[in-house]
Design a protein around this motif. Structure first.
Motif, PDB file in Angstrom:
ATOM      1  N   ILE A  99      42.562  34.406  47.211  1.00 30.58           N
ATOM      2  CA  ILE A  99      41.533  34.886  46.336  1.00 30.58           C
ATOM      3  C   ILE A  99      42.183  34.767  45.119  1.00 30.58           C
ATOM      4  O   ILE A  99      43.572  35.029  44.763  1.00 30.58           O
ATOM      5  CB  ILE A  99      41.287  36.339  46.666  1.00 30.58           C
ATOM      6  CG1 ILE A  99      40.554  36.745  48.151  1.00 30.58           C
ATOM      7  CG2 ILE A  99      40.083  36.855  45.752  1.00 30.58           C
ATOM      8  CD1 ILE A  99      40.232  38.059  48.361  1.00 30.58           C
ATOM      9  N   THR A 103      40.415  38.191  40.619  1.00 29.05           N
ATOM     10  CA  THR A 103      39.360  38.565  41.642  1.00 29.05           C
ATOM     11  C   THR A 103      39.688  39.679  42.594  1.00 29.05           C
ATOM     12  O   THR A 103      39.297  40.535  42.968  1.00 29.05           O
ATOM     13  CB  THR A 103      38.741  37.415  42.294  1.00 29.05           C
ATOM     14  OG1 THR A 103      38.282  36.544  41.129  1.00 29.05           O
ATOM     15  CG2 THR A 103      37.440  37.786  43.195  1.00 29.05           C
ATOM     16  N   ARG A 107      38.570  43.222  42.827  1.00 24.85           N
ATOM     17  CA  ARG A 107      37.845  43.736  44.021  1.00 24.85           C
ATOM     18  C   ARG A 107      38.105  45.154  44.438  1.00 24.85           C
ATOM     19  O   ARG A 107      37.504  45.981  45.226  1.00 24.85           O
ATOM     20  CB  ARG A 107      37.811  42.642  45.366  1.00 24.85           C
ATOM     21  CG  ARG A 107      36.908  41.494  44.904  1.00 24.85           C
ATOM     22  CD  ARG A 107      37.075  40.598  46.225  1.00 24.85           C
ATOM     23  NE  ARG A 107      36.673  40.684  47.384  1.00 24.85           N
ATOM     24  CZ  ARG A 107      36.700  40.069  48.518  1.00 24.85           C
ATOM     25  NH1 ARG A 107      37.174  38.880  48.567  1.00 24.85           N
ATOM     26  NH2 ARG A 107      36.157  40.668  49.701  1.00 24.85           N
ATOM     27  N   LYS A 132      28.737  32.209  49.271  1.00 19.82           N
ATOM     28  CA  LYS A 132      28.460  33.320  48.212  1.00 19.82           C
ATOM     29  C   LYS A 132      27.519  33.228  47.362  1.00 19.82           C
ATOM     30  O   LYS A 132      27.084  31.872  47.156  1.00 19.82           O
ATOM     31  CB  LYS A 132      29.877  33.781  47.605  1.00 19.82           C
ATOM     32  CG  LYS A 132      30.953  34.159  48.216  1.00 19.82           C
ATOM     33  CD  LYS A 132      32.266  34.281  47.592  1.00 19.82           C
ATOM     34  CE  LYS A 132      33.673  34.624  48.529  1.00 19.82           C
ATOM     35  NZ  LYS A 132      34.679  34.889  47.831  1.00 19.82           N
ATOM     36  N   GLU A 145      31.234  38.648  43.908  1.00 20.77           N
ATOM     37  CA  GLU A 145      32.277  39.023  44.970  1.00 20.77           C
ATOM     38  C   GLU A 145      32.065  40.429  45.242  1.00 20.77           C
ATOM     39  O   GLU A 145      31.680  41.383  44.541  1.00 20.77           O
ATOM     40  CB  GLU A 145      33.650  38.902  44.045  1.00 20.77           C
ATOM     41  CG  GLU A 145      33.832  37.320  43.658  1.00 20.77           C
ATOM     42  CD  GLU A 145      34.567  36.656  45.169  1.00 20.77           C
ATOM     43  OE1 GLU A 145      34.836  37.567  46.065  1.00 20.77           O
ATOM     44  OE2 GLU A 145      35.011  35.468  44.790  1.00 20.77           O
TER      45      GLU A 145
END
Length: 232
Positions: A99, A103, A107, A132, A145
């Motif tokens: 990732i 991000t 998250r 996604k 996300e």
């Protein structure tokens, strides 16, 4: 008076079971929960899904769990300093979700804030965006996300008090703060544990409401990944 202190790392990790998803703070070897990782190795907890920026190095940090095949899946952003991590990933022995670093941090923060999902431009047009939802904002495409869902979050701080208030030192303020309160249970290990009222409220980085259990760790090695010195 609120008291979240537990007597040992063993007591702190009660309830951690095989197959759980665990967040682990730290960046490289900076600010990693050394005592908790060592206890997970000792407990032989297996099939773990670990969320961490990277996986330590060979023979230290999360690298110890990798060596023992205790990690089923790594959710991270960097694998470069760990040869065993790289080997397991390339051989297919280890599931890996890479990732973008920002991000990954967001998250964690979204989970901490109770936000289920967010949009970011990072990763659009790459395999990161596969499967996604995407949407355009202000003429730029973004990827949706989702916040992480973890059973435990394990962080390491410099100082803490028995109510769970934490102070991080230097660059240990990396992924540790955003992982506090981002899981069902947050465990904090600290170098120094003091009584409530000892810490200056203006210096506290994370309030105790985001911490479930806290304990004082022992024998921190604080290794450096790559030591470079100038030749005389």
């Amino acid at each position: 008076m609120i008291n979240k202190k537990v007597r040992s790392v063993q007591e702190a990790l009660q309830g951690v079971e095989n197959g759980m998803t665990i967040m682990l703070g730290g960046f490289g070897l900076c600010g990693i929960p050394e005592n908790a990782i060592a206890e997970l190795v000792q407990k032989q907890t297996s099939n773990l899904i670990c969320i961490s920026n990277n996986a330590g190095v060979d023979n230290f940090g999360l690298g110890l769990l990798l060596q023992n095949r205790q990690i089923k899946k790594m959710i991270s952003s960097y694998v470069g300093e760990n040869a065993e991590f790289e080997r397991q990933m390339l051989s297919g022995e280890l599931e890996v979700e890479l990732i973008p670093q920002g991000t990954l941090a967001e998250r964690c923060r979204a989970a901490q804030a109770g936000i289920p999902a967010f949009f970011t431009p990072a990763g659009f047009g790459t395999e990161v965006a596969n499967g996604k939802e995407t949407r355009e904002f202000n003429g730029k495409m973004h990827v949706m996300e989702q916040a992480f869902k973890a059973d435990f979050s394990i962080v390491k701080a410099w100082k803490g008090d028995t109510a769970g208030n934490l102070i991080f030192k230097g660059t240990a303020r990396n992924f540790n703060p955003c992982m506090c309160g981002a899981a069902k249970i947050t465990i904090a290990e600290v170098e120094e544990l003091v009584e409530v009222g000892t810490l200056d409220p203006n210096e506290i980085h994370i309030p105790g409401i985001l911490v479930t259990r806290i304990f004082e760790g022992e024998k921190y090695e604080k290794r450096i990944e790559q030591r470079t010195v100038r030749t005389k």
